[in-house]
Design a protein around this motif. Structure first.
Motif, mmCIF file in Angstrom:
data_model
loop_
_atom_site.group_PDB
_atom_site.id
_atom_site.type_symbol
_atom_site.label_atom_id
_atom_site.label_comp_id
_atom_site.label_asym_id
_atom_site.label_seq_id
_atom_site.Cartn_x
_atom_site.Cartn_y
_atom_site.Cartn_z
ATOM 1 N N ILE A 104 2.412 -3.861 10.796
ATOM 2 C CA ILE A 104 2.057 -2.553 11.360
ATOM 3 C C ILE A 104 2.481 -1.441 10.405
ATOM 4 C CG2 ILE A 104 2.664 -0.917 13.183
ATOM 5 C CD1 ILE A 104 2.575 -3.170 15.161
ATOM 6 N N SER A 105 3.670 -1.580 9.846
ATOM 7 C CA SER A 105 4.124 -0.521 8.941
ATOM 8 C C SER A 105 3.343 -0.561 7.631
ATOM 9 C CB SER A 105 5.634 -0.630 8.709
ATOM 10 O OG SER A 105 5.895 -1.558 7.691
ATOM 11 N N ALA A 106 3.016 -1.763 7.137
ATOM 12 C CA ALA A 106 2.268 -1.862 5.879
ATOM 13 C C ALA A 106 0.878 -1.269 6.026
ATOM 14 C CB ALA A 106 2.174 -3.318 5.433
ATOM 15 N N MET A 107 0.282 -1.475 7.198
ATOM 16 C CA MET A 107 -1.065 -0.941 7.406
ATOM 17 C C MET A 107 -1.033 0.504 7.888
ATOM 18 S SD MET A 107 -2.988 -4.099 9.254
ATOM 19 C CE MET A 107 -4.657 -3.480 9.239
ATOM 20 N N ASP A 108 0.164 1.011 8.161
ATOM 21 C CA ASP A 108 0.294 2.318 8.779
ATOM 22 C C ASP A 108 -0.609 2.347 10.011
ATOM 23 O OD1 ASP A 108 1.080 4.829 9.285
ATOM 24 O OD2 ASP A 108 -0.160 5.797 7.753
ATOM 25 N N PHE A 109 -0.431 1.313 10.834
ATOM 26 C CA PHE A 109 -1.451 0.959 11.809
ATOM 27 C C PHE A 109 -1.822 2.075 12.774
ATOM 28 C CE2 PHE A 109 -2.939 -1.203 15.705
ATOM 29 C CZ PHE A 109 -4.060 -1.787 15.164
ATOM 30 N N TRP A 110 -0.837 2.768 13.320
ATOM 31 C CA TRP A 110 -1.169 3.728 14.385
ATOM 32 C C TRP A 110 -1.976 4.889 13.846
ATOM 33 C CZ3 TRP A 110 -0.998 0.912 18.258
ATOM 34 C CH2 TRP A 110 0.015 -0.033 18.449
ATOM 35 N N ASN A 111 -1.587 5.396 12.671
ATOM 36 C CA ASN A 111 -2.374 6.493 12.078
ATOM 37 C C ASN A 111 -3.770 6.018 11.717
ATOM 38 O OD1 ASN A 111 -0.689 8.697 12.196
ATOM 39 N ND2 ASN A 111 0.473 7.997 10.408
ATOM 40 N N THR A 112 -3.824 4.825 11.122
ATOM 41 C CA THR A 112 -5.119 4.271 10.739
ATOM 42 C C THR A 112 -6.003 4.098 11.961
ATOM 43 O OG1 THR A 112 -3.889 3.034 9.108
ATOM 44 C CG2 THR A 112 -6.181 2.466 9.364
ATOM 45 N N LEU A 113 -5.395 3.591 13.029
ATOM 46 C CA LEU A 113 -6.148 3.370 14.259
ATOM 47 C C LEU A 113 -6.711 4.680 14.788
ATOM 48 C CD1 LEU A 113 -6.873 1.164 16.349
ATOM 49 C CD2 LEU A 113 -4.908 1.914 17.659
#
Lengths: 343, 308
Positions: A104-113
């Protein structure tokens, strides 16, 4: 099946016989020729055996489809050391949420989502509207050059995005009127929104075709009634056709969301810093290398890296999978009912 | 749109047909503008680029006409393109019919009545929502950027090794290398074919549901077996969709994340070799379009249209 078909054919002669169904059936069998009996026997045999084969086929192939998903879940919640442990196949030995959190942190998931949803829902919405309007125009009006223009719609389906992506890039890079002004639209959401608004977004050709088929299938009387009541074509479209096209709209909208969600080609062409989930997943390797694998203290073998990749996959399909599970009916039945069946 | 409205207000008498035509243009006006800017112009430009040396200047793209030089480069000099192209075309050639047969088969099964049908349908359409994105790439075990062995191991872990183990279990040892490669290819491809047939199953299923009940009843009355029913009723009714699915399958292979030719084009573009990239894209597109056109022309003769 044997009983019912037999009963329909022969029942008239049996009426009033006062026989139990079993006796009646026996008598019917006696009256049949050998050929007819053979047919019924083969049919009965087929009906007994086929469900078993059907089950085996569906189960086997269903497993081929579900296997990667199960594997994804299994990988996500295990520690990386489980990957090299030969005894671990499906069920992890050490459960952990660490991998998931790191991904989640590597993908910066929440912002990306957030970015992805903003793009996705917005683009799909405007594109469905513009394609519906265009499809309606093609379905119900006669005008000069209609055949040619519809040929262009077919071309839009056939021409792969990759062919036009380069000039399109140049067009967005220097967007404006030649000689007067030009602005750089690359890396802004306009590169997605502008084509979507004008019915030229991802797979819009297909969507126009679906809507055309759908509107052609609606009864003409609907509009005629509206025209007689003094409604203009545009109001007719809004007041009469749109309320009737609810399920078609939803189906196309859902597919559009899926297509936008999974697209990484167009977004990686036009976006450099803006991230979408699909694009992030595509570049997950690089991200992980920078953030996790490059550290000098730990050594992670390629096989162990799979854990993070599978976690990334799981993350990026979860939202769309949830949508699919909730609205499955519209995915599987919508397309068949609303339109494209009439190609 | 505005035109038509203005004329109406001024009260200029326009024949009904003509007015309706104006409304027609009104409905598609937005799309026409968009198509001009986001489809037609780029399409023509891309064709033009393929005959040019392209570089980025200030405020516009600079082009220098070089004729067929780029095509020559792509076909004769580029180290990978022709190999990729050949592989990709070959793959499309044998995979498309398999996908069509498979999806028709599955659609026929899913159209029958049995318990768990809804669940089965849900599972078989899953690839529609997953297989188009980069997820498929990872699932398929192709980590392009790392190319690590772990990924390869993962992708084959299930299909190849399981088949191998099964054979060993059955007491079949010492198969020749050729044989075992063949088996593993088949196993690998079952995965690919199942995952590529989502939409096709959906379309065939729609077609099957449109077969009129009267046709089915008539067949039953005449005592048709399931086999005869398939060839005499099912196939003619779904035949228009075979063509649609054929086109769809081929088009889909363009956008597949596994498409190496498109990957190569993307790499060229990243190296700012726009001319070469355009030429590559056009060669591929032209070949596929010609093939699809040819097949369409042939298949069209065997299609049964109910209306005509």
């Amino acid at each position: 099946m044997t009983d019912t078909t037999g009963a329909v054919v022969k029942s008239e002669s049996e009426i009033g016989g006062g026989l139990t169904p079993k006796e009646a059936k026996k008598r019917r069998m006696e009256q049949m020729t050998a050929e007819e009996r053979g047919y019924l026997r083969r049919k009965a045999l087929m009906e007994a055996v086929w469900p078993f084969f059907r089950f085996v086929i569906l189960f086997g192939l269903g497993f081929v489809i579900l296997y990667p998903l199960i594997y994804m879940v299994s990988c996500t919640f295990r520690e990386r050391s489980d990957m090299t442990d030969p005894t671990v196949m499906w069920i992890p030995r050490h459960y952990t949420l660490k991998v998931l959190k790191e991904t989640i942190s590597a993908m910066d998931f929440w912002n990306t989502l957030k970015t992805t949803l903003l793009l996705n829902i917005g683009c799909s919405f405007v594109q469905v509207l513009s394609c519906a309007v265009t499809g309606y125009g093609f379905a119900r009006f006669k005008f000069k050059g209609k055949g040619l223009l519809f040929g262009i719609v077919i071309m839009m389906i056939l021409v792969p995005t990759q062919v036009i992506a380069l000039p399109l890039y140049a067009q967005f890079r220097f967007f404006g009127i030649r000689g007067l002004f030009s602005i750089n639209l690359i890396d802004t959401m306009w590169t997605m929104y502008l084509p979507a608004i004008t019915g030229n977004g991802i797979r819009s050709g297909l969507m126009i075709l679906i809507f055309r088929q759908f509107f052609r299938g609606l009864p003409k009387e609907l509009e005629d009634a509206a025209y007689i009541d003094g409604c203009g074509p545009f109001m007719t479209f809004i007041r009469v056709m749109i309320p009737n096209a609810g399920s078609a709209f939803l189906t196309v909208f859902l597919f559009s969301v899926v297509w936008y969600w999974n697209d990484y080609y167009v977004s990686s062409t036009f976006f450099t810093n803006t991230q979408t989930v699909a694009k992030m997943l595509q570049n997950l390797d690089t991200q992980l290398k920078q953030r996790l694998f490059n550290s000098a203290t730990i050594e992670i073998s390629p096989r162990e890296q799979i854990v993070w990749k599978e976690a990334g996959c799981l993350l990026s399909i979860t939202p769309i999978l949830a949508l699919y599970v909730c609205l499955q009916k519209y995915f599987t039945e919508g397309i068949a009912r609303s339109g494209i069946t009439g190609i | 749109m505005a035109e038509a409205k203005a004329e109406k207000k001024k009260g200029i008498k326009m024949p009904y047909e003509k007015r309706k035509a104006m409304y027609g243009y009104g409905f598609i006006a937005l799309w026409m503008v968009g198509t001009l800017f986001f489809f037609l112009i780029p399409l023509v430009k891309s064709l033009w680029y393929s005959f040019n040396e392209v570089s980025i200047g200030t405020g516009k793209m600079l082009t220098k006409f070089v004729g067929l030089e780029k095509y020559d480069y792509v076909l004769n000099t580029d180290p990978n393109y022709t190999t990729y192209l050949k592989d990709m075309l070959l793959e499309t050639l044998w995979k498309t019919p398999l996908v069509l047969i498979f999806s028709l088969f599955i659609a026929v099964i899913l159209n029958q009545k049995f318990r768990g049908r809804t669940l089965s349908r849900a599972i078989f359409f899953l690839p529609v929502i997953i297989a188009t994105g980069p997820v498929y790439k990872i699932i398929n075990g192709d980590m392009s950027s790392t190319g690590n062995t772990g990924a390869a191991q993962f992708s084959t872990m299930f299909s190849t090794d399981l088949v191998g183990e099964l054979l060993q279990f059955l007491g079949i040892y010492g198969l020749s290398d050729k044989m075992s490669t063949m088996i593993s290819t088949v196993a690998d491809n079952i995965f690919g074919i199942v995952w590529a047939s989502g939409i096709q199953i959906l379309l065939f299923l729609g077609a099957l549901q449109n077969i009129p009940p009267s046709a089915k009843e008539a067949a039953q009355m005449e005592g048709a077996t399931a086999w005869e029913y398939f060839w005499k009723i099912t196939l003619p009714y779904v035949s228009p969709f075979i063509l649609a699915n054929l086109i769809f399958t081929v088009i889909d292979s363009f956008t597949s994340p596994m498409n190496t030719v498109m990957g190569r084009i993307l790499t060229m573009k990243e190296e700012w070799k726009f001319g070469e990239a355009s030429a590559m894209a056009w060669i591929y597109f032209a070949i596929v379009l010609a093939a699809v056109g040819l097949v369409t022309a042939i298949v069209n003769k065997f299609i049964y249209y109910e209306v005509e």
